[in-house]
Design a protein around this motif. Structure first.
Motif, mmCIF file in Angstrom:
data_model
loop_
_atom_site.group_PDB
_atom_site.id
_atom_site.type_symbol
_atom_site.label_atom_id
_atom_site.label_comp_id
_atom_site.label_asym_id
_atom_site.label_seq_id
_atom_site.Cartn_x
_atom_site.Cartn_y
_atom_site.Cartn_z
ATOM 1 N N LEU A 88 0.868 -1.183 0.000
ATOM 2 C CA LEU A 88 0.000 0.000 0.000
ATOM 3 C C LEU A 88 0.898 1.224 0.000
ATOM 4 C CD1 LEU A 88 -2.636 1.586 0.195
ATOM 5 C CD2 LEU A 88 -2.664 1.175 2.638
ATOM 6 N N LYS A 89 0.802 1.964 -1.089
ATOM 7 C CA LYS A 89 1.562 3.218 -1.199
ATOM 8 C C LYS A 89 0.593 4.345 -0.852
ATOM 9 C CE LYS A 89 5.012 5.412 -4.011
ATOM 10 N NZ LYS A 89 4.937 6.388 -5.063
ATOM 11 N N TRP A 90 0.957 5.133 0.160
ATOM 12 C CA TRP A 90 0.085 6.210 0.621
ATOM 13 C C TRP A 90 -0.274 7.150 -0.519
ATOM 14 C CZ3 TRP A 90 3.588 7.502 5.390
ATOM 15 C CH2 TRP A 90 3.529 6.429 6.304
ATOM 16 N N GLY A 91 -1.535 7.574 -0.522
ATOM 17 C CA GLY A 91 -2.009 8.514 -1.533
ATOM 18 C C GLY A 91 -2.609 7.823 -2.746
ATOM 19 N N GLU A 92 -2.422 6.499 -2.847
ATOM 20 C CA GLU A 92 -2.948 5.772 -4.004
ATOM 21 C C GLU A 92 -4.263 5.080 -3.657
ATOM 22 O OE1 GLU A 92 0.206 3.472 -5.802
ATOM 23 O OE2 GLU A 92 1.346 5.300 -6.250
#
Length: 193
Positions: A88-92
């Motif tokens: 999980l990449k923040w902002g995506e």
């Protein structure tokens, strides 16, 4: 397991120990709860929640997945709930992490100015009205840290209510005056008439 080489996610930080031991006090019932850990790093906090009976998804960047999987495997005999690792990449997009979890756990995730906006977007996208976010962080006084921390909590308070958990409610042994646990909830919005 920790790694000598690599980024900040390769070691267990003090805030992770404090939050894991706080969960162990039973202050927040974990059994059969849906839990998501952001910026899990080694997975120590999420794995603790899973040993307490939660169904946990530990999340971090692609480069930390192998370490997360090793630690999940090494501790699976302690898990009474379930635990899995996902990128999980923040902002995506967070669609695959819906519906909103009961708990979101974060330990020492506030230190890069560039990550503040993506982290806040992810928190807003992931939380429902009942989601409890437990954010544990070590107060750092060097360089830009105080400014980043201040900005984070300022931005956070636009959409969330914060309640600091008093030190005397932390684990008796695993506590420190400069490590804080904040209970965060979405602000209740009243619909327009």
């Amino acid at each position: 397991e920790q790694r000598a080489a690599g980024g900040v996610g390769c070691v267990v930080w003090d805030a992770a120990l404090v939050l894991a031991k706080f969960l162990e006090t039973g202050a927040c019932p974990m059994a059969r709860r849906h839990v998501l850990e952001l910026g899990a790093g080694t997975g120590a906090v999420g794995i603790m929640a899973a040993t307490l009976g939660a169904n946990v998804t530990v999340t971090d960047l692609e480069e930390l997945q192998e370490l997360l999987l090793v630690n999940i495997e090494n501790n699976k005999h302690l898990v009474t709930g379930s635990v899995r690792a996902k990128v999980l990449k923040w902002g995506e997009d967070v669609t695959e992490f819906q519906p909103p979890p009961d708990y979101i756990l974060m330990a020492d995730c506030i230190y890069y100015e560039e990550s503040l906006e993506p982290l806040l977007k992810t928190l807003k996208d992931l939380t429902g009205p009942e989601t409890c976010v437990l954010c544990c962080y070590e107060q750092r006084t060097m360089g830009k840290n105080p400014e980043i921390e201040r900005k984070y909590f300022e931005l956070l308070q636009k959409d969330f209510e914060l309640e600091k958990i008093p030190l005397d409610r932390h684990d008796e042994e695993y506590r420190s005056a400069d490590i804080h646990i904040v209970n965060i909830h979405r602000k209740h919005t009243v619909g327009l008439q």
